[in-house]
Enzyme design. Structure first.
Site, PDB file in Angstrom:
ATOM      1  N   ASP A  16     -12.158  -2.000   4.238  1.00  0.00           N
ATOM      2  CA  ASP A  16     -12.049  -0.675   4.852  1.00  0.00           C
ATOM      3  C   ASP A  16     -12.220   0.459   3.854  1.00  0.00           C
ATOM      4  O   ASP A  16     -13.012   1.365   4.079  1.00  0.00           O
ATOM      5  CB  ASP A  16     -10.703  -0.533   5.584  1.00  0.00           C
ATOM      6  CG  ASP A  16     -10.712  -1.292   6.900  1.00  0.00           C
ATOM      7  OD1 ASP A  16     -11.674  -1.116   7.664  1.00  0.00           O
ATOM      8  OD2 ASP A  16      -9.772  -2.071   7.149  1.00  0.00           O
ATOM      9  N   ARG A  97       3.906   5.124  -0.669  1.00  0.00           N
ATOM     10  CA  ARG A  97       2.961   6.112  -0.133  1.00  0.00           C
ATOM     11  C   ARG A  97       3.106   7.504  -0.742  1.00  0.00           C
ATOM     12  O   ARG A  97       2.103   8.130  -1.090  1.00  0.00           O
ATOM     13  CB  ARG A  97       3.060   6.173   1.395  1.00  0.00           C
ATOM     14  CG  ARG A  97       2.817   4.828   2.078  1.00  0.00           C
ATOM     15  CD  ARG A  97       1.647   4.085   1.502  1.00  0.00           C
ATOM     16  NE  ARG A  97       1.342   2.855   2.202  1.00  0.00           N
ATOM     17  CZ  ARG A  97       0.496   1.942   1.744  1.00  0.00           C
ATOM     18  NH1 ARG A  97      -0.114   2.118   0.580  1.00  0.00           N
ATOM     19  NH2 ARG A  97       0.266   0.843   2.423  1.00  0.00           N
ATOM     20  N   ASP A 126       1.562   4.487   7.717  1.00  0.00           N
ATOM     21  CA  ASP A 126       1.060   4.883   6.406  1.00  0.00           C
ATOM     22  C   ASP A 126       0.238   6.176   6.461  1.00  0.00           C
ATOM     23  O   ASP A 126       0.328   7.010   5.574  1.00  0.00           O
ATOM     24  CB  ASP A 126       0.264   3.741   5.769  1.00  0.00           C
ATOM     25  CG  ASP A 126       1.177   2.577   5.378  1.00  0.00           C
ATOM     26  OD1 ASP A 126       2.333   2.851   4.981  1.00  0.00           O
ATOM     27  OD2 ASP A 126       0.759   1.415   5.482  1.00  0.00           O
ATOM     28  N   SER A 177      -2.555  -8.245   8.444  1.00  0.00           N
ATOM     29  CA  SER A 177      -2.656  -7.033   7.642  1.00  0.00           C
ATOM     30  C   SER A 177      -1.523  -7.108   6.632  1.00  0.00           C
ATOM     31  O   SER A 177      -0.346  -7.197   7.001  1.00  0.00           O
ATOM     32  CB  SER A 177      -2.508  -5.808   8.548  1.00  0.00           C
ATOM     33  OG  SER A 177      -2.254  -4.679   7.744  1.00  0.00           O
TER      34      SER A 177
HETATM   35  N1  ARG Z   1       5.610  -1.440   8.870  1.00  0.00           N
HETATM   36  C1  ARG Z   1       5.707  -1.285   7.458  1.00  0.00           C
HETATM   37  C2  ARG Z   1       5.885   0.168   7.113  1.00  0.00           C
HETATM   38  O1  ARG Z   1       5.605   0.995   7.912  1.00  0.00           O
HETATM   39  C3  ARG Z   1       4.598  -1.947   6.725  1.00  0.00           C
HETATM   40  C4  ARG Z   1       3.260  -1.295   6.762  1.00  0.00           C
HETATM   41  C5  ARG Z   1       2.283  -2.177   6.123  1.00  0.00           C
HETATM   42  N2  ARG Z   1       1.068  -1.515   5.878  1.00  0.00           N
HETATM   43  C6  ARG Z   1      -0.105  -2.132   5.943  1.00  0.00           C
HETATM   44  N3  ARG Z   1      -1.151  -1.418   5.708  1.00  0.00           N
HETATM   45  N4  ARG Z   1      -0.211  -3.401   6.261  1.00  0.00           N
HETATM   46  O2  ARG Z   1       6.339   0.489   6.043  1.00  0.00           O
END
Ligand code: ARG
Length: 400
Positions: A16, A97, A126, A177
């Site tokens: 991506d 992040r 994210d 993912s």
């Molecule tokens: N649900 C988790 C969070 O919001 C994990 C997110 C994982 N991100 C990803 N791009 N797979 O912190």
């Protein structure tokens, strides 16, 4: 003239974010894309990633080591706050992040870019954390999120990339993912979307299945100074080494997995699997040391603060005045949180079995049921008379 001239893109090396490079240039008319890969301890070789960004059409490919800052300023703040979203998730992905947002904005300023970009889709948390973090740090910079808008399926994305020399993933691409850094791994999607499906053994990398853990328990003494971990078994360690060593040790004994239904910022419920062995043990041990060194008032009041703090991190509000104000409160409470916590690791458990502190406010001569008791027993009855008085009066008046 496109949406911007020069863009700094958060780059992971995956399909991506790689496709974002030609996409930004071809479809959105951006002249220059600078790729920025943040090394937050994802344990991947970043050399090939740097190369890959250039091959995908980036004019510059930056790799920035943020591990130390990530541990010291982000992980340790969360440990002081005992931050667990919905009482369970230690925010291992969420914490990364705002740091990446900061790196993007700093690079944009340094290279004279008028926009930053990321590869997040429209359904996750994210994107919220990046966008809000970036706008907090520079309200004038543009944020571009091509994957939120391009509407391509996975296959279409791969095909688009191939047109621009981005190789399709060699292995059959995983249905999951996955996000990984020094603090843990987050795994979602694929078969996990059925909440009743047990997580397949192969998704775990940091934690052993209980069936494969050692048959002997192992102990680790975690030393804290002012609320942050500084040593393991009396050996002083820098933050990154401490977390790495503890991940190894705790993961080997099968502790640190979470399987939960989680409420995302965008209103969707999702099934999430986490492994965060060191971070979870550090939060448990830290909370335990607080129970030895903080008064009942502070401990109990702080619980509410902790929950708010976890929500702020989860919801992308790291650079927010409330978060800063809570930091001031939390830091004040940590002044005396120094000492050692002993944790026993065994068969999927990490159990605190002992704690000590030079700042302990535990008074054995008040607590003891043995000799040397200093508690004034006569005072209890009078105290209870007054304490219970409103309840007694209410009962007399209402029960007749
Ligand atoms: N649900 C988790 C969070 O919001 C994990 C997110 C994982 N991100 C990803 N791009 N797979 O912190």
């Amino acid at each position: 003239m496109g949406r911007a001239n020069k863009v700094v893109l958060a780059y992971s090396g995956g399909v991506d974010t790689s496709v974002c490079i030609p996409y930004l240039k071809q479809e959105w008319g951006i002249e220059e894309v600078i790729a920025l890969a943040a090394d937050l301890g994802q344990g991947e070789e970043l050399g090939p990633i740097k190369e890959k960004a250039l091959k995908s059409g980036a004019s510059e490919s930056l790799v920035i080591d943020g591990k130390e800052t990530f541990a010291q300023e982000f992980a340790f703040a969360a440990i002081k706050a005992n931050a667990l979203y919905e009482n369970r998730y230690p925010l291992s992905t969420a914490l990364a992040r705002p740091l990446i947002a900061k790196m993007l904005v700093e690079a944009a300023h340094k290279y004279g870019a008028d926009a930053v970009a990321h590869g997040c889709t429209a359904k996750g948390n994210d994107q919220v954390r990046f966008d809000v973090g970036i706008m907090a740090l520079d309200p004038n910079i543009k944020v571009l999120a091509p994957a939120r808008e391009w509407g391509m399926t996975r296959e279409e994305t791969i095909a688009y990339g191939e047109k621009f020399g981005i190789p399709a993933p060699v292995k059959k691409s995983s249905p999951y993912s996955i996000d990984r850094n020094l603090l843990g791994r987050s795994i979602e999607a694929g078969p996990l979307e059925d909440p009743m499906t047990e997580p397949p053994a192969e998704i775990f990398l940091m934690t052993k299945d209980v069936a494969e853990t050692p048959d002997q328990p192992e102990y680790v003494d975690i030393g804290f100074e002012k609320g942050v971990p500084t040593s393991l078994n009396n050996q002083s360690l820098d933050p990154v080494t401490l977390i790495n060593q503890l991940n190894e040790l705790v993961g080997k004994h099968g502790y640190g997995r979470i399987d939960m239904m989680e409420n995302r910022v965008v209103g969707i419920k999702s099934r999430e699997i986490y492994e965060a062995p060191a971070l979870l043990v550090l939060i448990n041990a830290h909370r335990d040391l607080e129970s030895l060194t903080l008064t009942a008032d502070v401990t109990q009041y702080k619980r509410g603060i902790e929950d708010t703090y976890a929500q702020l991190i989860y919801r992308g509000l790291w650079y927010n005045p409330l978060k800063e104000a809570l930091d001031a409160f939390i830091d004040q409470t940590q002044e005396r949180v120094t000492g050692t916590v002993r944790v026993k690791l065994f068969k999927g458990n990490a159990i605190v079995v002992g704690r000590k502190s030079e700042n302990s406010i535990y008074a054995p001569d008040l607590a003891t049921y043995g000799a040397g008791d200093k508690f004034d027993h006569k005072t209890a009855e009078g105290f209870i008379y007054i304490w219970g008085l409103p309840t007694r009066v209410w009962s007399e008046k209402t029960r007749g």
